[in-house]
Scaffold this motif. Sequence first.
Motif, PDB file in Angstrom:
ATOM      1  N   ARG A 290     -11.341  11.648   8.520  1.00 13.59           N
ATOM      2  CA  ARG A 290     -10.925  11.964   7.165  1.00 13.59           C
ATOM      3  C   ARG A 290     -10.915  10.730   6.286  1.00 13.59           C
ATOM      4  O   ARG A 290     -11.154  10.800   5.089  1.00 13.59           O
ATOM      5  CB  ARG A 290      -9.532  12.617   7.168  1.00 13.59           C
ATOM      6  N   GLY A 291     -10.635   9.573   6.889  1.00  7.35           N
ATOM      7  CA  GLY A 291     -10.613   8.341   6.113  1.00  7.35           C
ATOM      8  C   GLY A 291     -11.979   7.758   5.850  1.00  7.35           C
ATOM      9  O   GLY A 291     -12.106   6.806   5.075  1.00  7.35           O
ATOM     10  N   GLY A 292     -13.023   8.293   6.501  1.00 10.96           N
ATOM     11  CA  GLY A 292     -14.384   7.822   6.253  1.00 10.96           C
ATOM     12  C   GLY A 292     -14.661   6.429   6.757  1.00 10.96           C
ATOM     13  O   GLY A 292     -15.551   5.741   6.259  1.00 10.96           O
ATOM     14  N   ARG A 293     -13.934   5.994   7.784  1.00 11.59           N
ATOM     15  CA  ARG A 293     -14.081   4.619   8.260  1.00 11.59           C
ATOM     16  C   ARG A 293     -14.914   4.503   9.532  1.00 11.59           C
ATOM     17  O   ARG A 293     -14.993   3.449  10.133  1.00 11.59           O
ATOM     18  CB  ARG A 293     -12.693   4.003   8.480  1.00 11.59           C
ATOM     19  N   LEU A 294     -15.522   5.631   9.938  1.00 14.96           N
ATOM     20  CA  LEU A 294     -16.333   5.628  11.147  1.00 14.96           C
ATOM     21  C   LEU A 294     -17.812   5.577  10.816  1.00 14.96           C
ATOM     22  O   LEU A 294     -18.252   6.128   9.818  1.00 14.96           O
ATOM     23  CB  LEU A 294     -16.061   6.895  11.960  1.00 14.96           C
ATOM     24  N   SER A 295     -18.586   4.932  11.690  1.00 15.50           N
ATOM     25  CA  SER A 295     -20.034   5.052  11.570  1.00 15.50           C
ATOM     26  C   SER A 295     -20.405   6.497  11.899  1.00 15.50           C
ATOM     27  O   SER A 295     -19.673   7.198  12.594  1.00 15.50           O
ATOM     28  CB  SER A 295     -20.725   4.100  12.551  1.00 15.50           C
ATOM     29  N   PRO A 296     -21.541   7.014  11.412  1.00 13.53           N
ATOM     30  CA  PRO A 296     -21.921   8.408  11.679  1.00 13.53           C
ATOM     31  C   PRO A 296     -21.957   8.752  13.163  1.00 13.53           C
ATOM     32  O   PRO A 296     -21.534   9.830  13.570  1.00 13.53           O
ATOM     33  CB  PRO A 296     -23.306   8.508  11.042  1.00 13.53           C
ATOM     34  N   LEU A 297     -22.452   7.830  13.993  1.00  7.78           N
ATOM     35  CA  LEU A 297     -22.545   8.087  15.432  1.00  7.78           C
ATOM     36  C   LEU A 297     -21.155   8.248  16.037  1.00  7.78           C
ATOM     37  O   LEU A 297     -20.899   9.168  16.810  1.00  7.78           O
ATOM     38  CB  LEU A 297     -23.290   6.962  16.134  1.00  7.78           C
ATOM     39  N   VAL A 298     -20.241   7.358  15.685  1.00 13.45           N
ATOM     40  CA  VAL A 298     -18.889   7.432  16.233  1.00 13.45           C
ATOM     41  C   VAL A 298     -18.216   8.719  15.797  1.00 13.45           C
ATOM     42  O   VAL A 298     -17.532   9.385  16.577  1.00 13.45           O
ATOM     43  CB  VAL A 298     -18.050   6.211  15.800  1.00 13.45           C
ATOM     44  N   SER A 299     -18.421   9.108  14.564  1.00 10.70           N
ATOM     45  CA  SER A 299     -17.825  10.342  14.061  1.00 10.70           C
ATOM     46  C   SER A 299     -18.322  11.547  14.847  1.00 10.70           C
ATOM     47  O   SER A 299     -17.561  12.450  15.198  1.00 10.70           O
ATOM     48  CB  SER A 299     -18.144  10.520  12.583  1.00 10.70           C
TER      49      SER A 299
ATOM     50  N   LEU B 168       0.858  -1.174   0.000  1.00 14.76           N
ATOM     51  CA  LEU B 168       0.000   0.000   0.000  1.00 14.76           C
ATOM     52  C   LEU B 168       0.901   1.233   0.000  1.00 14.76           C
ATOM     53  O   LEU B 168       2.103   1.134   0.269  1.00 14.76           O
ATOM     54  CB  LEU B 168      -0.915   0.005   1.225  1.00 14.76           C
ATOM     55  N   SER B 169       0.311   2.394  -0.307  1.00 18.37           N
ATOM     56  CA  SER B 169       1.106   3.614  -0.445  1.00 18.37           C
ATOM     57  C   SER B 169       0.580   4.734   0.428  1.00 18.37           C
ATOM     58  O   SER B 169      -0.600   4.768   0.788  1.00 18.37           O
ATOM     59  CB  SER B 169       1.117   4.075  -1.905  1.00 18.37           C
TER      60      SER B 169
ATOM     61  N   HIS C  34       2.655  17.996   8.412  1.00 22.59           N
ATOM     62  CA  HIS C  34       2.114  17.463   7.161  1.00 22.59           C
ATOM     63  C   HIS C  34       1.068  16.384   7.454  1.00 22.59           C
ATOM     64  O   HIS C  34       1.267  15.541   8.322  1.00 22.59           O
ATOM     65  CB  HIS C  34       3.230  16.873   6.307  1.00 22.59           C
ATOM     66  N   MET C  35      -0.032  16.414   6.730  1.00 21.96           N
ATOM     67  CA  MET C  35      -1.087  15.406   6.890  1.00 21.96           C
ATOM     68  C   MET C  35      -1.009  14.395   5.746  1.00 21.96           C
ATOM     69  O   MET C  35      -0.963  14.785   4.573  1.00 21.96           O
ATOM     70  CB  MET C  35      -2.460  16.070   6.907  1.00 21.96           C
ATOM     71  N   PRO C  36      -0.988  13.125   6.052  1.00 21.43           N
ATOM     72  CA  PRO C  36      -0.844  12.097   5.017  1.00 21.43           C
ATOM     73  C   PRO C  36      -2.182  11.613   4.460  1.00 21.43           C
ATOM     74  O   PRO C  36      -3.233  11.792   5.079  1.00 21.43           O
ATOM     75  CB  PRO C  36      -0.161  10.969   5.780  1.00 21.43           C
ATOM     76  N   VAL C  37      -2.115  10.990   3.316  1.00 18.97           N
ATOM     77  CA  VAL C  37      -3.241  10.234   2.759  1.00 18.97           C
ATOM     78  C   VAL C  37      -2.692   8.881   2.333  1.00 18.97           C
ATOM     79  O   VAL C  37      -1.495   8.739   2.062  1.00 18.97           O
ATOM     80  CB  VAL C  37      -3.913  10.946   1.565  1.00 18.97           C
ATOM     81  N   SER C  38      -3.562   7.883   2.289  1.00 11.92           N
ATOM     82  CA  SER C  38      -3.119   6.537   1.935  1.00 11.92           C
ATOM     83  C   SER C  38      -3.898   6.024   0.735  1.00 11.92           C
ATOM     84  O   SER C  38      -4.963   6.540   0.393  1.00 11.92           O
ATOM     85  CB  SER C  38      -3.310   5.583   3.119  1.00 11.92           C
ATOM     86  N   SER C  39      -3.357   5.007   0.099  1.00 14.16           N
ATOM     87  CA  SER C  39      -4.049   4.396  -1.035  1.00 14.16           C
ATOM     88  C   SER C  39      -3.706   2.914  -1.111  1.00 14.16           C
ATOM     89  O   SER C  39      -2.674   2.466  -0.600  1.00 14.16           O
ATOM     90  CB  SER C  39      -3.661   5.091  -2.346  1.00 14.16           C
TER      91      SER C  39
END
Length: 278
Positions: free
Chosen positions: A164-173, A27-28, A55-60
């Motif tokens: 930012r990664g969008g991996r949370l349920s709406p409630l947790v976010s 992964l990158s 610096h803020m990272p992003v992954s792919s």
Amino acid sequence: MVRIVADTSTMYSTAQAREAGFDVAPLSVTIAGKSYKELDEIQLDEFVRIIGQGHMPVSSQPALGDVIAMYEGCGNDEVINLSMADGLSGTYSTAVAAVQNVENDKIDVVNTGTLCGPHRYMVEVATKMAHAGATKQEILNRVHALMDTDLSFLIPSDFDYLRRGGRLSPLVSLVGKTIKLAPVLTQSKDGRQLVMSTVSRSFKLAIKHVAKELHAWGVEKGWRIYVVHAAAPGLAESARAQLIEAFPEATLEILPLTPVFTTQGGPGCVAIQVVKEI
């Protein structure tokens, strides 16, 4: 012999995986305007240092070409690609898409539904079985049995990375925007999101909650417990001490997370993961 391939959710670099008898597609991460293949081109310490500079990272997920090249390197052998959890990454989708671009029709792609520690163990078991002469179906049966036993908990230190990664349920976010305590997250039943397990007043109480959940899951002798962390060795050691006391006969290992999973969970996060040694 069946060939085992995976990705760097296993926390193996390409060279380490090759030495262990399997292959991974890395992964990158992109940070400070530059992209890196994790573990091959950047390690966790350097990555966290760059984050510390503001610096803020992003992954792919792995590049499609890298996965195709990995498949092509297997020739016409039978191949099992044990991919990290679909939904938490696009890695599984890329692995499936790459199959359509090679001539080998003997490639099985498995969504393991997990990542990091349990994923690493599944690949290690599958590799040992393959080198011992097991058939593809025997390996797949063992992997699917392991998939029924894994369980993961995450204790983040910074919710911004997860949001930012969008991996949370709406409630947790929503809760994560205001909470200053020690939340404990776990995977949803379909493995595609992170949901709240509990909120504790301290890290120590968070680990106590995790231990209670692991007892309920049946963890005892014959189980592996992974404490994985993003540049938080002190917290990892504290968790290890509590978990050894709670599960003295289990096998316990501390491992550093990779840059991609530090991007997702944030520096300072700690995850507790288990899988049964079937």
